[in-house]
Design a protein around this motif. Sequence first.
Motif, mmCIF file in Angstrom:
data_model
loop_
_atom_site.group_PDB
_atom_site.id
_atom_site.type_symbol
_atom_site.label_atom_id
_atom_site.label_comp_id
_atom_site.label_asym_id
_atom_site.label_seq_id
_atom_site.Cartn_x
_atom_site.Cartn_y
_atom_site.Cartn_z
ATOM 1 N N CYS A 45 0.852 -1.186 0.000
ATOM 2 C CA CYS A 45 0.000 0.000 0.000
ATOM 3 C C CYS A 45 0.892 1.241 0.000
ATOM 4 O O CYS A 45 1.915 1.272 0.695
ATOM 5 N N HIS A 47 0.437 3.941 1.431
ATOM 6 C CA HIS A 47 0.335 4.647 2.706
ATOM 7 C C HIS A 47 1.422 4.210 3.682
ATOM 8 O O HIS A 47 2.336 4.964 3.969
ATOM 9 N N LYS A 48 1.355 2.986 4.152
ATOM 10 C CA LYS A 48 2.320 2.484 5.140
ATOM 11 C C LYS A 48 2.927 1.144 4.735
ATOM 12 O O LYS A 48 3.488 0.433 5.561
ATOM 13 N N CYS A 64 -6.862 -1.784 1.636
ATOM 14 C CA CYS A 64 -5.702 -2.210 2.417
ATOM 15 C C CYS A 64 -6.161 -2.677 3.802
ATOM 16 O O CYS A 64 -6.973 -2.002 4.441
ATOM 17 N N HIS A 67 -5.065 0.218 7.083
ATOM 18 C CA HIS A 67 -5.691 1.510 7.382
ATOM 19 C C HIS A 67 -6.844 1.849 6.446
ATOM 20 O O HIS A 67 -7.226 3.009 6.314
ATOM 21 N N TRP A 69 -7.199 2.120 3.245
ATOM 22 C CA TRP A 69 -7.046 2.877 2.007
ATOM 23 C C TRP A 69 -7.609 2.033 0.868
ATOM 24 O O TRP A 69 -7.381 0.817 0.816
ATOM 25 N N ALA A 78 -4.477 5.565 -5.143
ATOM 26 C CA ALA A 78 -5.379 5.646 -3.993
ATOM 27 C C ALA A 78 -6.639 6.399 -4.416
ATOM 28 O O ALA A 78 -6.583 7.308 -5.246
ATOM 29 N N ASP A 82 -7.503 10.092 -0.193
ATOM 30 C CA ASP A 82 -6.126 9.628 -0.005
ATOM 31 C C ASP A 82 -5.311 9.845 -1.280
ATOM 32 O O ASP A 82 -5.846 9.840 -2.386
ATOM 33 N N HIS A 83 -4.000 10.039 -1.094
ATOM 34 C CA HIS A 83 -3.109 10.292 -2.227
ATOM 35 C C HIS A 83 -1.917 9.348 -2.158
ATOM 36 O O HIS A 83 -1.323 9.173 -1.106
ATOM 37 N N GLY A 84 -1.592 8.746 -3.283
ATOM 38 C CA GLY A 84 -0.465 7.833 -3.382
ATOM 39 C C GLY A 84 -0.738 6.812 -4.460
ATOM 40 O O GLY A 84 -1.841 6.727 -4.993
ATOM 41 N N THR A 86 0.646 2.716 -5.901
ATOM 42 C CA THR A 86 1.515 1.555 -5.953
ATOM 43 C C THR A 86 1.674 1.195 -7.432
ATOM 44 O O THR A 86 0.821 1.547 -8.243
#
Length: 110
Positions: A45, A47-48, A64, A67, A69, A78, A82-84, A86
């Motif tokens: 993910c 995020h983390k 995920c 958390h 997401w 995402a 949320d922003h990001g 994979t």
Amino acid sequence: MSEWIDVGMVDDVPVLGSRVVQAPGGDIAVFKAADGTLFALRDRCPHKGGPLSQGIVHGHSVTCPLHNWVISLKTGEAQGADHGCTHKIPLRIEGSRILLAASALMARAA
């Protein structure tokens, strides 16, 4: 080296589930949506770094398990506020076999 690597049978991936492929560049999660569409993403993910392969598949997204997401299986992006992202891994089907792009399997996950 071939441009594509055979990683298993389409039927090896459960509907609304995933299968993890270990690769030199990091684990890849191959997902199957309810409509049978297959997707491949880095199993992290944005995020983390949670294991997306252990998340819940719904529509063409996965949530995920760490958390909550929601990640698009089509793009790796995402969703919602949320922003990001994979990395999406190029995938193709030949007969009943799943093939992943060899170059993506070797590339290190960011």
